[in-house]
Design a protein around this motif. Structure first.
Motif, short mmCIF file in Angstrom:
data_model
loop_
_atom_site.label_atom_id
_atom_site.label_comp_id
_atom_site.label_asym_id
_atom_site.label_seq_id
_atom_site.Cartn_x
_atom_site.Cartn_y
_atom_site.Cartn_z
N VAL A 170 2.56 -0.83 4.39
CA VAL A 170 1.89 0.30 4.42
C VAL A 170 2.82 1.40 4.31
O VAL A 170 3.47 1.71 5.31
CB VAL A 170 0.88 0.28 5.68
CG1 VAL A 170 0.16 1.44 5.45
CG2 VAL A 170 0.12 -0.97 5.71
N VAL A 216 0.79 -1.40 -0.09
CA VAL A 216 0.15 -0.22 -0.11
C VAL A 216 0.85 1.24 0.19
O VAL A 216 1.64 1.38 0.87
CB VAL A 216 -0.94 0.12 1.29
CG1 VAL A 216 -1.91 1.15 1.16
CG2 VAL A 216 -1.62 -1.26 1.35
N LEU A 257 -3.33 5.58 6.32
CA LEU A 257 -4.17 4.62 5.77
C LEU A 257 -5.55 4.65 6.69
O LEU A 257 -5.40 4.41 7.89
CB LEU A 257 -3.54 3.12 5.67
CG LEU A 257 -4.52 1.99 5.17
CD1 LEU A 257 -5.10 2.47 3.86
CD2 LEU A 257 -4.12 0.68 5.28
N SER A 266 1.65 4.38 2.43
CA SER A 266 1.16 5.55 1.92
C SER A 266 0.79 6.61 3.23
O SER A 266 1.25 6.14 4.37
CB SER A 266 -0.17 5.16 1.56
OG SER A 266 -1.12 4.59 2.43
N TRP A 283 -2.24 5.59 -0.97
CA TRP A 283 -3.65 5.42 -1.04
C TRP A 283 -4.07 5.65 0.46
O TRP A 283 -3.78 4.98 1.38
CB TRP A 283 -3.90 3.92 -1.34
CG TRP A 283 -5.57 3.62 -1.22
CD1 TRP A 283 -6.30 4.21 -1.66
CD2 TRP A 283 -6.01 2.51 -0.82
NE1 TRP A 283 -7.77 3.80 -1.58
CE2 TRP A 283 -7.53 2.53 -0.92
CE3 TRP A 283 -5.55 1.15 -0.21
CZ2 TRP A 283 -8.49 1.45 -0.65
CZ3 TRP A 283 -6.42 -0.06 -0.11
CH2 TRP A 283 -7.74 0.43 -0.15
N SER A 284 -4.90 6.69 0.61
CA SER A 284 -5.52 7.29 1.71
C SER A 284 -6.75 6.83 2.03
O SER A 284 -7.35 7.10 3.19
CB SER A 284 -5.44 8.85 1.73
OG SER A 284 -5.96 9.09 0.79
N LEU A 341 -2.23 4.72 11.17
CA LEU A 341 -3.25 3.75 10.76
C LEU A 341 -4.63 4.56 11.41
O LEU A 341 -4.41 4.83 12.73
CB LEU A 341 -3.37 2.28 11.10
CG LEU A 341 -2.10 1.56 10.28
CD1 LEU A 341 -2.21 0.14 10.78
CD2 LEU A 341 -2.30 1.57 8.75
#
Length: 245
Positions: free
Chosen positions: A156, A130, A161, A158, A133-134, A181
């Motif tokens: 991850v 990832v 997330l 991005s 990509w929000s 996150l």
């Protein structure tokens, strides 16, 4: 004109392409690579919309290609993208996402709409990357990412997330979180024998739910803040070189 269906199953060995708007009053199930061979891409032509009117959509393919401005809408039902072969999956436009075999760009992800559960990955998925990509947007339900093939990893990278519902990340081997996150529901993070790594100073936040961290190996972090309304559970050894809050 448009394509209409009460419910629709499309099965092919070498790919499925939808060239016109498709509306269904029942579930849409596509297997574009039914023999699990090298070919088998699911393609939507430019400016084509798919609307299942609150029924589930499941896409199995070796890759997914949206050719232009599209809407892919399962309404209140679940939406699933399932790699048909042992492949890596890229989500977003970041460098770590774009080189993967099964990929959904930021624009393709932004075309998805569901208030059910969006599931990407399965037992054939060896890696999910990832990067940039929000989420949120028209994905207003839960998000589940699965890399549960042997040795499967999730990374991850991005910016934060963020899920409008619950967030579940499950890796057979390593789960590496290099960005924050957040979710409006439960956050469940599960890694395998190599463990879970929070790279740098990280925050995991749910505004209405629990946080559950589980790994067959250890959980490591430089510094970690866990914020939940309904409880935090740490199921394995956690080692931090910085503050834990």
């Amino acid at each position: 004109g448009n394509i209409t269906s009460a419910a629709l199953t499309l099965t092919a060995t070498a790919g499925v392409t939808i060239n016109n708007d498709l509306t269904s009053t029942g579930a849409i199930t596509v297997d574009a690579d039914s023999d699990d061979a090298t070919a088998g891409t699911f393609t939507i032509a430019a400016n084509v919309d798919v609307d299942a009117q609150d029924n589930a959509i499941s896409i199995t393919a070796v890759d997914v290609v949206f050719s232009g401005t599209n809407t892919f809408d399962s309404g209140t039902a679940n939406l699933s993208f399932l790699p048909s072969q042992s492949v890596t999956v890229g989500l977003g436009d970041g460098a770590n996402a774009t080189g993967n075999a099964f990929k959904l760009s930021e624009a393709e992800l932004d075309s998805l709409a569901t208030s059910g559960t969006l599931t990407i990955g399965n037992a054939s998925t060896t890696e999910i990357a990832v990067d940039n990509w929000s989420v949120i947007g028209t994905i207003t339900g839960d998000i589940t990412l699965l890399a549960t093939a042997a040795g499967g990893d999730i990374t991850v990278d991005s910016a934060t997330l963020a899920s409008a519902g619950a967030l579940t990340l499950t890796a057979n081997d390593t789960l590496t979180v290099s960005q924050d996150l957040s979710a409006a529901g439960n956050i469940d993070l599960d890694a395998g024998a190599t463990g879970m790594v929070f790279s740098g100073t990280r925050a995991v936040t749910t505004s209405a739910g629990t946080i559950d961290l589980a790994a067959s190996g250890n959980i490591t972090t430089a510094a970690l803040t866990l914020t939940a309304t309904a409880g935090v559970t740490i199921n394995n050894d956690l080692t931090s070189t910085g503050a834990i809050t």
